[in-house]
Design a protein around this motif. Structure first.
Motif, PDB file in Angstrom:
ATOM      1  N   LEU A 122      27.565  39.138 -11.229  1.00 11.92           N
ATOM      2  CA  LEU A 122      27.519  39.326  -9.798  1.00 11.92           C
ATOM      3  C   LEU A 122      28.787  38.948  -9.287  1.00 11.92           C
ATOM      4  O   LEU A 122      29.602  38.126  -9.545  1.00 11.92           O
ATOM      5  CB  LEU A 122      26.406  38.479  -8.978  1.00 11.92           C
ATOM      6  N   ALA A 123      29.313  39.963  -8.118  1.00 11.67           N
ATOM      7  CA  ALA A 123      30.665  39.603  -7.549  1.00 11.67           C
ATOM      8  C   ALA A 123      30.657  38.459  -6.814  1.00 11.67           C
ATOM      9  O   ALA A 123      31.480  37.742  -6.643  1.00 11.67           O
ATOM     10  CB  ALA A 123      30.724  40.826  -6.602  1.00 11.67           C
ATOM     11  N   ASP A 124      29.578  38.072  -6.215  1.00 16.09           N
ATOM     12  CA  ASP A 124      29.593  36.638  -5.155  1.00 16.09           C
ATOM     13  C   ASP A 124      29.415  35.594  -6.187  1.00 16.09           C
ATOM     14  O   ASP A 124      28.390  35.511  -7.158  1.00 16.09           O
ATOM     15  CB  ASP A 124      28.155  36.622  -4.453  1.00 16.09           C
ATOM     16  N   PRO A 125      30.419  34.662  -6.192  1.00 16.52           N
ATOM     17  CA  PRO A 125      30.315  33.427  -7.048  1.00 16.52           C
ATOM     18  C   PRO A 125      29.230  32.607  -7.069  1.00 16.52           C
ATOM     19  O   PRO A 125      28.618  31.941  -7.878  1.00 16.52           O
ATOM     20  CB  PRO A 125      31.608  32.544  -7.032  1.00 16.52           C
ATOM     21  N   ALA A 126      28.526  32.329  -5.751  1.00 21.51           N
ATOM     22  CA  ALA A 126      27.764  31.636  -5.452  1.00 21.51           C
ATOM     23  C   ALA A 126      26.214  32.114  -6.174  1.00 21.51           C
ATOM     24  O   ALA A 126      25.345  31.572  -6.691  1.00 21.51           O
ATOM     25  CB  ALA A 126      27.479  31.398  -4.093  1.00 21.51           C
ATOM     26  N   GLN A 127      26.112  33.554  -5.684  1.00 19.26           N
ATOM     27  CA  GLN A 127      24.807  34.120  -6.598  1.00 19.26           C
ATOM     28  C   GLN A 127      25.181  34.180  -8.178  1.00 19.26           C
ATOM     29  O   GLN A 127      24.055  34.067  -8.567  1.00 19.26           O
ATOM     30  CB  GLN A 127      24.788  35.557  -5.976  1.00 19.26           C
ATOM     31  N   GLU A 128      26.133  34.291  -8.780  1.00 15.19           N
ATOM     32  CA  GLU A 128      26.508  34.340 -10.059  1.00 15.19           C
ATOM     33  C   GLU A 128      26.046  32.780 -10.626  1.00 15.19           C
ATOM     34  O   GLU A 128      25.439  32.587 -11.658  1.00 15.19           O
ATOM     35  CB  GLU A 128      27.881  34.612 -10.618  1.00 15.19           C
ATOM     36  N   ALA A 129      26.486  31.734  -9.903  1.00 17.43           N
ATOM     37  CA  ALA A 129      26.147  30.668 -10.182  1.00 17.43           C
ATOM     38  C   ALA A 129      24.625  30.437 -10.309  1.00 17.43           C
ATOM     39  O   ALA A 129      24.087  29.568 -11.118  1.00 17.43           O
ATOM     40  CB  ALA A 129      26.852  29.343  -9.224  1.00 17.43           C
ATOM     41  N   HIS A 158      22.216  29.494 -13.598  1.00 12.37           N
ATOM     42  CA  HIS A 158      21.175  28.269 -13.371  1.00 12.37           C
ATOM     43  C   HIS A 158      19.815  28.676 -13.960  1.00 12.37           C
ATOM     44  O   HIS A 158      19.099  28.267 -14.596  1.00 12.37           O
ATOM     45  CB  HIS A 158      21.164  27.498 -12.095  1.00 12.37           C
ATOM     46  N   LEU A 159      19.470  29.802 -13.215  1.00  9.01           N
ATOM     47  CA  LEU A 159      17.997  30.299 -13.313  1.00  9.01           C
ATOM     48  C   LEU A 159      17.916  30.870 -14.915  1.00  9.01           C
ATOM     49  O   LEU A 159      16.912  30.657 -15.577  1.00  9.01           O
ATOM     50  CB  LEU A 159      17.603  31.332 -12.474  1.00  9.01           C
ATOM     51  N   GLY A 160      18.990  31.576 -15.120  1.00  9.78           N
ATOM     52  CA  GLY A 160      18.910  32.144 -16.684  1.00  9.78           C
ATOM     53  C   GLY A 160      18.837  31.063 -17.787  1.00  9.78           C
ATOM     54  O   GLY A 160      18.207  31.504 -18.954  1.00  9.78           O
ATOM     55  N   ARG A 161      19.278  29.676 -17.611  1.00  8.37           N
ATOM     56  CA  ARG A 161      19.000  28.873 -18.510  1.00  8.37           C
ATOM     57  C   ARG A 161      17.634  28.271 -18.297  1.00  8.37           C
ATOM     58  O   ARG A 161      17.321  27.473 -19.365  1.00  8.37           O
ATOM     59  CB  ARG A 161      19.982  27.470 -18.123  1.00  8.37           C
ATOM     60  N   GLU A 162      17.018  28.833 -17.366  1.00  2.00           N
ATOM     61  CA  GLU A 162      15.322  28.009 -17.572  1.00  2.00           C
ATOM     62  C   GLU A 162      14.567  29.159 -17.967  1.00  2.00           C
ATOM     63  O   GLU A 162      13.246  28.904 -17.935  1.00  2.00           O
ATOM     64  CB  GLU A 162      14.982  27.965 -15.882  1.00  2.00           C
ATOM     65  N   LEU A 163      15.049  30.351 -18.149  1.00  2.00           N
ATOM     66  CA  LEU A 163      14.029  31.436 -18.738  1.00  2.00           C
ATOM     67  C   LEU A 163      14.432  31.662 -20.222  1.00  2.00           C
ATOM     68  O   LEU A 163      15.518  31.740 -20.688  1.00  2.00           O
ATOM     69  CB  LEU A 163      14.593  32.916 -18.030  1.00  2.00           C
ATOM     70  N   ARG A 164      13.324  31.928 -20.866  1.00  2.00           N
ATOM     71  CA  ARG A 164      13.314  32.089 -22.345  1.00  2.00           C
ATOM     72  C   ARG A 164      13.623  33.512 -22.784  1.00  2.00           C
ATOM     73  O   ARG A 164      12.894  34.290 -22.101  1.00  2.00           O
ATOM     74  CB  ARG A 164      11.823  31.673 -22.960  1.00  2.00           C
ATOM     75  N   ARG A 202      19.609  39.291 -11.740  1.00  2.00           N
ATOM     76  CA  ARG A 202      20.615  39.142 -10.770  1.00  2.00           C
ATOM     77  C   ARG A 202      20.433  40.235  -9.761  1.00  2.00           C
ATOM     78  O   ARG A 202      20.672  40.288  -8.592  1.00  2.00           O
ATOM     79  CB  ARG A 202      21.909  39.626 -11.725  1.00  2.00           C
ATOM     80  N   GLU A 203      19.578  41.395  -9.970  1.00  2.38           N
ATOM     81  CA  GLU A 203      19.440  42.321  -9.163  1.00  2.38           C
ATOM     82  C   GLU A 203      18.294  41.682  -7.959  1.00  2.38           C
ATOM     83  O   GLU A 203      18.467  41.876  -6.660  1.00  2.38           O
ATOM     84  CB  GLU A 203      18.642  43.535  -9.679  1.00  2.38           C
ATOM     85  N   ARG A 204      17.386  40.723  -8.266  1.00  3.43           N
ATOM     86  CA  ARG A 204      16.498  39.788  -7.521  1.00  3.43           C
ATOM     87  C   ARG A 204      17.515  39.037  -6.531  1.00  3.43           C
ATOM     88  O   ARG A 204      17.095  39.157  -5.300  1.00  3.43           O
ATOM     89  CB  ARG A 204      15.629  39.133  -8.023  1.00  3.43           C
ATOM     90  N   ILE A 205      18.224  38.515  -7.028  1.00 11.09           N
ATOM     91  CA  ILE A 205      19.286  37.533  -6.483  1.00 11.09           C
ATOM     92  C   ILE A 205      20.132  38.261  -5.380  1.00 11.09           C
ATOM     93  O   ILE A 205      20.141  37.695  -4.340  1.00 11.09           O
ATOM     94  CB  ILE A 205      20.056  36.787  -7.309  1.00 11.09           C
ATOM     95  N   ALA A 206      20.616  39.429  -5.931  1.00 10.72           N
ATOM     96  CA  ALA A 206      21.548  40.131  -4.906  1.00 10.72           C
ATOM     97  C   ALA A 206      20.876  40.923  -4.144  1.00 10.72           C
ATOM     98  O   ALA A 206      21.078  41.280  -2.872  1.00 10.72           O
ATOM     99  CB  ALA A 206      22.260  41.251  -5.828  1.00 10.72           C
ATOM    100  N   ALA A 207      19.313  40.932  -4.066  1.00  9.89           N
ATOM    101  CA  ALA A 207      18.440  41.676  -3.073  1.00  9.89           C
ATOM    102  C   ALA A 207      18.176  40.501  -2.009  1.00  9.89           C
ATOM    103  O   ALA A 207      17.333  41.043  -0.923  1.00  9.89           O
ATOM    104  CB  ALA A 207      17.404  42.260  -3.642  1.00  9.89           C
ATOM    105  N   GLY A 208      18.683  39.264  -2.326  1.00 13.55           N
ATOM    106  CA  GLY A 208      18.096  38.356  -1.166  1.00 13.55           C
ATOM    107  C   GLY A 208      17.139  37.120  -1.619  1.00 13.55           C
ATOM    108  O   GLY A 208      16.581  36.561  -0.742  1.00 13.55           O
ATOM    109  N   ASP A 209      16.432  37.572  -2.699  1.00 12.65           N
ATOM    110  CA  ASP A 209      15.418  36.491  -3.320  1.00 12.65           C
ATOM    111  C   ASP A 209      15.822  35.175  -3.405  1.00 12.65           C
ATOM    112  O   ASP A 209      17.089  34.862  -3.778  1.00 12.65           O
ATOM    113  CB  ASP A 209      14.777  37.052  -4.705  1.00 12.65           C
ATOM    114  N   THR A 210      14.939  34.226  -3.113  1.00  4.76           N
ATOM    115  CA  THR A 210      15.376  32.816  -3.163  1.00  4.76           C
ATOM    116  C   THR A 210      15.243  32.657  -4.796  1.00  4.76           C
ATOM    117  O   THR A 210      14.550  33.522  -5.655  1.00  4.76           O
ATOM    118  CB  THR A 210      14.584  31.764  -2.621  1.00  4.76           C
TER     119      THR A 210
END
Length: 149
Positions: free
Chosen positions: A22-29, A33-39, A64-72
């Protein structure tokens, strides 16, 4: 030598391709973080960020699409878990449908230990204890006859 160590330390990051980030560093972070929680459901013992499997890549993109769309974070995780089940979580929550994942190994260990204890307690000791005097004499005679051969 130092270069090799740096490359080995960064190896897990290679699975996330630059075109996925993602272009936004906060969203990418958040996504990392969430990617490390998913198998990765193909690799099973790797997170989606550590896996090079095509399905893991698809999951990284959806996340990343969900995060970019504004999901928590919770909404993004719920979206993926709703489609793949609790198995996709590296640390699934303790619930009725995941109880076997959490407590199954402990139950198997306890049942196996109980089985061993029952077996050991049911074994009769080997020896001459508990023989009548006539049985002891017969056993001694048989041992002597066997030793004379």
């Amino acid at each position: 030598m130092l270069t090799t160590g740096v490359l080995l330390a960064a190896a897990p990051a290679w699975a996330v391709n630059p075109d996925e980030q993602l272009a936004d560093p906060a969203q990418e972070a958040r996504a990392l973080h969430l990617g490390r929680e998913l198998r990765c459901v193909v690799c099973q013992n790797q997170s989606i960020d550590d896996s090079n499997a095509e399905l893991a890549r698809d999951l990284r993109i959806v996340l990343r699409e969900r995060i970019a769309a504004g999901d928590t974070d919770e909404q993004a995780m719920d979206y993926i878990v709703a489609r793949y089940g609790s198995f996709v979580q590296l640390r699934p929550p303790v619930r009725g449908d995941t109880a076997a994942l959490w407590f199954g190994p402990l139950a198997a260990l306890l049942l196996g230990g109980a089985g061993v204890l029952i077996y050991l307690r049911s074994r009769r000791p080997v020896g001459l204890e508990g023989l009548t005097p006539d049985e002891e004499a017969e056993a001694a005679r048989m041992l002597k006859e066997g030793g004379d051969r």
